[in-house]
Design a protein around this motif. Sequence first.
Motif, PDB file in Angstrom:
ATOM      1  N   LYS A 208       0.822  -1.214   0.000  1.00 48.37           N
ATOM      2  CA  LYS A 208       0.000   0.000   0.000  1.00 48.37           C
ATOM      3  C   LYS A 208       0.861   1.271   0.000  1.00 48.37           C
ATOM      4  N   SER A 209       1.962   1.234  -0.727  1.00 44.16           N
ATOM      5  CA  SER A 209       2.812   2.432  -0.850  1.00 44.16           C
ATOM      6  C   SER A 209       3.152   2.623  -2.321  1.00 44.16           C
ATOM      7  N   PRO A 210       2.231   3.227  -3.081  1.00 46.83           N
ATOM      8  CA  PRO A 210       2.416   3.371  -4.529  1.00 46.83           C
ATOM      9  C   PRO A 210       3.484   4.411  -4.871  1.00 46.83           C
ATOM     10  N   LEU A 211       4.038   4.252  -6.057  1.00 46.75           N
ATOM     11  CA  LEU A 211       4.964   5.240  -6.591  1.00 46.75           C
ATOM     12  C   LEU A 211       4.199   6.333  -7.348  1.00 46.75           C
ATOM     13  N   ASN A 212       3.130   5.908  -8.023  1.00 43.87           N
ATOM     14  CA  ASN A 212       2.236   6.833  -8.717  1.00 43.87           C
ATOM     15  C   ASN A 212       0.805   6.334  -8.503  1.00 43.87           C
ATOM     16  N   ASP A 239       1.965   0.252  -7.645  1.00 43.18           N
ATOM     17  CA  ASP A 239       0.813   1.135  -7.799  1.00 43.18           C
ATOM     18  C   ASP A 239      -0.511   0.401  -7.602  1.00 43.18           C
ATOM     19  N   LYS A 240      -0.489  -0.932  -7.580  1.00 38.03           N
ATOM     20  CA  LYS A 240      -1.704  -1.722  -7.388  1.00 38.03           C
ATOM     21  C   LYS A 240      -2.095  -1.831  -5.919  1.00 38.03           C
ATOM     22  N   LEU A 241      -1.284  -1.216  -5.050  1.00 43.05           N
ATOM     23  CA  LEU A 241      -1.551  -1.191  -3.602  1.00 43.05           C
ATOM     24  C   LEU A 241      -1.515  -2.579  -2.975  1.00 43.05           C
ATOM     25  N   SER A 242      -0.841  -3.513  -3.614  1.00 47.87           N
ATOM     26  CA  SER A 242      -0.703  -4.855  -3.056  1.00 47.87           C
ATOM     27  C   SER A 242       0.681  -4.987  -2.431  1.00 47.87           C
ATOM     28  N   GLU A 243       0.885  -6.106  -1.752  1.00 45.91           N
ATOM     29  CA  GLU A 243       2.203  -6.360  -1.160  1.00 45.91           C
ATOM     30  C   GLU A 243       3.072  -7.007  -2.225  1.00 45.91           C
ATOM     31  N   ASP A 244       4.186  -6.375  -2.530  1.00 43.36           N
ATOM     32  CA  ASP A 244       5.003  -6.849  -3.651  1.00 43.36           C
ATOM     33  C   ASP A 244       6.428  -6.357  -3.467  1.00 43.36           C
ATOM     34  N   SER A 268       3.589   0.206   4.010  1.00 42.10           N
ATOM     35  CA  SER A 268       5.006   0.082   4.324  1.00 42.10           C
ATOM     36  C   SER A 268       5.795   0.095   3.026  1.00 42.10           C
ATOM     37  N   GLY A 269       7.030   0.527   3.105  1.00 41.80           N
ATOM     38  CA  GLY A 269       7.899   0.556   1.940  1.00 41.80           C
ATOM     39  C   GLY A 269       9.360   0.550   2.354  1.00 41.80           C
ATOM     40  N   GLN A 270      10.147  -0.262   1.670  1.00 43.07           N
ATOM     41  CA  GLN A 270      11.589  -0.313   1.907  1.00 43.07           C
ATOM     42  C   GLN A 270      12.309  -0.304   0.558  1.00 43.07           C
ATOM     43  N   HIS A 271      13.362   0.458   0.469  1.00 41.38           N
ATOM     44  CA  HIS A 271      14.141   0.473  -0.780  1.00 41.38           C
ATOM     45  C   HIS A 271      15.512  -0.141  -0.551  1.00 41.38           C
TER      46      HIS A 271
END
Length: 490
Positions: A208-212, A239-244, A268-271
């Motif tokens: 649930k952490s989209p780029l666009n 961007d699909k708001l899924s966990e990926d 959540s988001g990790q790079h």
Amino acid sequence: MGRNFSGIIRSFLLILALSTYCLTAAPPDLQARVEELEKNYVKPGAYLILMEHLADKIVDLETKVGRLEAKIEKQDSLLAVLKKGHKPLKDNIDINQHRRQNATLRTCHEIHVANPSYPSGMYWIDPDGQGIGDPPIHVHCDMDGKEASRYGKTSILHDSESKMDIGNCTEPGCYSRPIKYYASDRQIQALIQLSHGCSQTILYYCRKSPLNHKGTAYAWWFDKDGKRQEFTNWLTACDKLSEDAEGGYVTDKLPFTRFHFSNPFKGSGQHEVSRLECLGKAKTEAMPRSCKDLWRIGHTLNGIYLVRGDKRVETVFCQFDKRPNEQDFQKRIGYQDIKTKPIYFYVQKDKHFSARDVPLPFERSVINIGGAMDLASGVFTAPVNGIYFFSFAGLAQFPEGPNPVQRELGANLYKNGERVAVSQVNKGHVVYPDNLSPVTLQSTMSLQAGDKVWIQFYIGKTGGFLHNIRHALHPGGHTHFNGLLLEEEV
């Protein structure tokens, strides 16, 4: 835990009792404080209240200790990763004897070519040339590529290689992470120019952490020039708001310099950003055509060199303490930068011309080396400072009339709107059947870059025009204008 609390309370009450006994003769104000303590803590139920209070404090302390232990464990893990990637220099002391006498090679590919038996590890290289530019850099060399073309892969390390959390900020691009490389910008660009190809990868773990999302960019990155770039075309699954977890790589505008992310839906988001990796050796001609080719081959001494030109061997001055993309890295002696390539033109007309006081246009360009002559306007623009020569030849024609009169036609050479040379044809009172007369003009002049030169006509009141008839028997026409650069001023 209950037994410990009981012991603590008993000790506390004992101390309180002793204090009460010892302070019976104490001053009234101190005695009042002791009585207040007895009232608050010796009354029925005070034991339970105190035990709950202490239990809350202990739980709070245990929570803080747990967090500190987790942070220490994470730091230990990061330290282990760094130690694994950064072998101490002393481990490779013998390996770094690959250097020529007091010389440091420029890429891992060159190290591998020097001795294919060297293992993977940390090495010192100097992409911008030993003894010039910036100091050598410490990089990781992969000598075990599965394909021959991947032997000697150079990797530049940075401070953002591990997985990093972007936090909980919700505004577009509110999380910002600059990438600090363990090499100077000059050395990085030199390595890229020396290599056959370079790339860098980013992995993004999202929930649930989209780029666009719905036309709004929540994340972007900046390239080597500080220009903002979008993820739109190569990272889209998040961007699909899924966990990926998705990744993408870039081969130009490198290296990454900064990332911006955000967490608009509190997911959540990790790079995770890879090292800058460069392979092989940039392709060069068998015979070098420029200072850049010479630099890629390995030349590092400033000086004059011979290179292959378009039609002949040319002389260039190479300043190797600069980079190929820097000013004055290369100067061609006898051509551009010191003296330009030859500039000359020859143009013709196909039609009669009778307009007064306007530049003479042309229809045919026989030759126009340097592109300084504009055919349609008839204006020559000097590309460089120098001495130029111009020559014009045409055929003036005057109309026949019932009475013999004086007829005039003048060809004028103009420079920036001022007449600098003139040639004039005059016909007397005698009437001739054709009334044709040649008009010619030559001039040598000094021009500055940007000066404009053209031919312009003066025609008398009795009329006249520039004669031009083009047909198969006379393909050369009657009107000719040419010019050339005799010598450039430097």
